[in-house]
Design a protein around this motif. Structure first.
Motif, PDB file in Angstrom:
ATOM      1  N   PHE A 194      43.245  33.553  47.018  1.00  0.00           N
ATOM      2  CA  PHE A 194      42.362  34.303  47.904  1.00  0.00           C
ATOM      3  C   PHE A 194      42.609  35.799  47.726  1.00  0.00           C
ATOM      4  CE2 PHE A 194      43.557  30.248  49.831  1.00  0.00           C
ATOM      5  CZ  PHE A 194      42.311  29.638  49.874  1.00  0.00           C
TER       6      PHE A 194
ATOM      7  N   ALA B 234      45.452  38.307  56.839  1.00  0.00           N
ATOM      8  CA  ALA B 234      44.134  37.797  56.465  1.00  0.00           C
ATOM      9  C   ALA B 234      44.246  36.718  55.396  1.00  0.00           C
ATOM     10  CB  ALA B 234      43.253  38.940  55.979  1.00  0.00           C
ATOM     11  N   VAL B 235      45.127  36.923  54.417  1.00  0.00           N
ATOM     12  CA  VAL B 235      45.284  35.949  53.335  1.00  0.00           C
ATOM     13  C   VAL B 235      45.792  34.621  53.879  1.00  0.00           C
ATOM     14  CG1 VAL B 235      46.565  35.390  51.232  1.00  0.00           C
ATOM     15  CG2 VAL B 235      45.609  37.680  51.526  1.00  0.00           C
TER      16      VAL B 235
ATOM     17  N   THR C 138      45.675  33.477  56.937  1.00  0.00           N
ATOM     18  CA  THR C 138      44.672  32.856  57.803  1.00  0.00           C
ATOM     19  C   THR C 138      43.648  32.099  56.970  1.00  0.00           C
ATOM     20  OG1 THR C 138      44.931  34.509  59.550  1.00  0.00           O
ATOM     21  CG2 THR C 138      42.843  33.319  59.489  1.00  0.00           C
ATOM     22  N   THR C 139      43.253  32.671  55.842  1.00  0.00           N
ATOM     23  CA  THR C 139      42.306  31.999  54.947  1.00  0.00           C
ATOM     24  C   THR C 139      42.921  30.743  54.343  1.00  0.00           C
ATOM     25  OG1 THR C 139      41.340  34.150  54.436  1.00  0.00           O
ATOM     26  CG2 THR C 139      40.751  32.328  52.992  1.00  0.00           C
TER      27      THR C 139
ATOM     28  N   GLN D 220      42.636  28.157  57.014  1.00  0.00           N
ATOM     29  CA  GLN D 220      41.249  27.733  57.216  1.00  0.00           C
ATOM     30  C   GLN D 220      40.761  26.824  56.093  1.00  0.00           C
ATOM     31  OE1 GLN D 220      39.405  31.579  57.601  1.00  0.00           O
ATOM     32  NE2 GLN D 220      39.706  31.657  59.835  1.00  0.00           N
ATOM     33  N   ALA D 221      41.337  26.976  54.893  1.00  0.00           N
ATOM     34  CA  ALA D 221      40.942  26.138  53.759  1.00  0.00           C
ATOM     35  C   ALA D 221      41.598  24.758  53.804  1.00  0.00           C
ATOM     36  CB  ALA D 221      41.281  26.837  52.445  1.00  0.00           C
TER      37      ALA D 221
ATOM     38  N   CYS E  62      49.836  39.890  47.552  1.00  0.00           N
ATOM     39  CA  CYS E  62      49.053  39.583  48.754  1.00  0.00           C
ATOM     40  C   CYS E  62      49.471  40.437  49.944  1.00  0.00           C
ATOM     41  CB  CYS E  62      49.189  38.111  49.106  1.00  0.00           C
ATOM     42  SG  CYS E  62      48.563  36.993  47.836  1.00  0.00           S
TER      43      CYS E  62
ATOM     44  N   SER F 283      49.455  32.771  61.546  1.00  0.00           N
ATOM     45  CA  SER F 283      48.610  31.830  60.792  1.00  0.00           C
ATOM     46  C   SER F 283      49.092  30.399  60.887  1.00  0.00           C
ATOM     47  CB  SER F 283      48.561  32.235  59.318  1.00  0.00           C
ATOM     48  OG  SER F 283      49.831  32.066  58.708  1.00  0.00           O
TER      49      SER F 283
ATOM     50  N   ALA G  23      38.588  30.313  45.032  1.00  0.00           N
ATOM     51  CA  ALA G  23      38.644  30.250  46.492  1.00  0.00           C
ATOM     52  C   ALA G  23      37.584  29.300  47.036  1.00  0.00           C
ATOM     53  CB  ALA G  23      38.470  31.650  47.070  1.00  0.00           C
ATOM     54  N   ASP G  24      36.437  29.258  46.390  1.00  0.00           N
ATOM     55  CA  ASP G  24      35.353  28.384  46.855  1.00  0.00           C
ATOM     56  C   ASP G  24      35.697  26.906  46.709  1.00  0.00           C
ATOM     57  OD1 ASP G  24      33.831  30.577  47.492  1.00  0.00           O
ATOM     58  OD2 ASP G  24      32.647  30.540  45.646  1.00  0.00           O
TER      59      ASP G  24
END
Length: 272
Positions: free
Chosen positions: A10, A17-18, A20-21, A24-25, A36, A61, A258-259
């Protein structure tokens, strides 16, 4: 086993932010990289506020840090480059200890002066092993003092190419702080699904008791790397065999966009 992903999958330089992503993934842990946090992966210094920001990001996170990247070319043909890499590794090890990260991942290197991940014919020369082993001994002295483990990953283009090479190095070093990071896609270059399954199974048997972390990357039969689940690695068999030898650490995916992260999390979690 805990499911993880490379944090660098990410984009971003804010660790909060990293991570947290990452959460979320669908991942609970990560192999972190100081990039990072807005630093070089192998920095000259890690400011106290950067350590504090990473620590805060972990708490907010809920994502744990399974490992910290400390890769440099441990077999670089220029000793001055190896010396500089070792100096930076010391900083990474100190940072890992400060953050309570148990493992720092390494690259056993290549004689290719431009790319530590590129094959070079001199990798098979005994001097390449000797230089790498001398570097590893110094790195282990730093790790032992800090109470951190080091993880070596067998890679076809590096000095340590197989689980057999890795256990040989562990025996030579005689340190309980040297561990193995096992990535099935790095254990072969070309092959059929059955050939890949046999190679990976043998590697798990050889590395049993020394595996600190497993990676989840895939490879196509023609040698191209692939996202986990899209190549010829038999991941159900891989995970089952890891469980069979008592491995209960982090399974960390990488080599994906990331997707793709959420889909791979769903695929791997079914196996865990």
């Amino acid at each position: 086993m805990r499911l993880g992903i490379f944090a660098k999958t990410f984009s971003g330089t804010d660790p909060g932010a990293v991570l947290t992503t990452v959460n979320q993934a669908g991942y609970e842990t990560t192999q972190f990289n100081l990039a990072c946090a807005g630093l070089s992966s192998m920095p000259d210094v890690v400011p106290a506020d950067a350590v504090a920001a990473i620590r805060t990001a972990v708490r907010s996170s809920g994502v744990s840090l399974a490992a910290l990247s400390g890769t440099y070319n441990m077999a670089h043909p220029d000793k001055a480059m190896r010396d500089d890499g070792l100096r930076r590794l010391g900083i990474v090890i100190e940072t890992a200890a400060a953050l309570g990260i148990p493992l720092v991942t390494l690259c056993t290197g290549s004689r290719d002066a431009a790319d530590q991940w590129a094959y070079h014919p001199d990798n098979a020369d005994p001097s390449a092993w000797s230089d790498m082993a001398a570097e590893m001994a110094k790195a282990l002295a730093l790790a032992e003092e800090a109470g951190v483990d080091l993880g070596i990953e067998p890679e076809q283009a590096n000095i340590v190419t197989s689980a057999t090479d890795a256990t040989r190095l562990i025996a030579e070093m005689g340190s309980r702080h040297l561990k193995i990071v096992l990535d099935p896609a790095n254990l072969f270059e070309h092959g059929t699904p059955n050939e890949a399954r046999i190679i990976v199974a043998a590697a798990i048997d050889e590395a049993a008791g020394h595996i600190a972390m497993a990676h989840a990357k895939d490879r196509h039969a023609d040698g191209r790397f692939a996202t986990a689940g899209q190549g010829i690695v038999d991941f159900p068999d891989f995970v089952a065999r890891l469980k069979g030898v008592g491995f209960d650490g982090a399974l960390v995916t990488h080599g994906l966009s990331a997707d793709e992260a959420a889909g791979v999390a769903t695929f791997l979690r079914r196996l865990l």
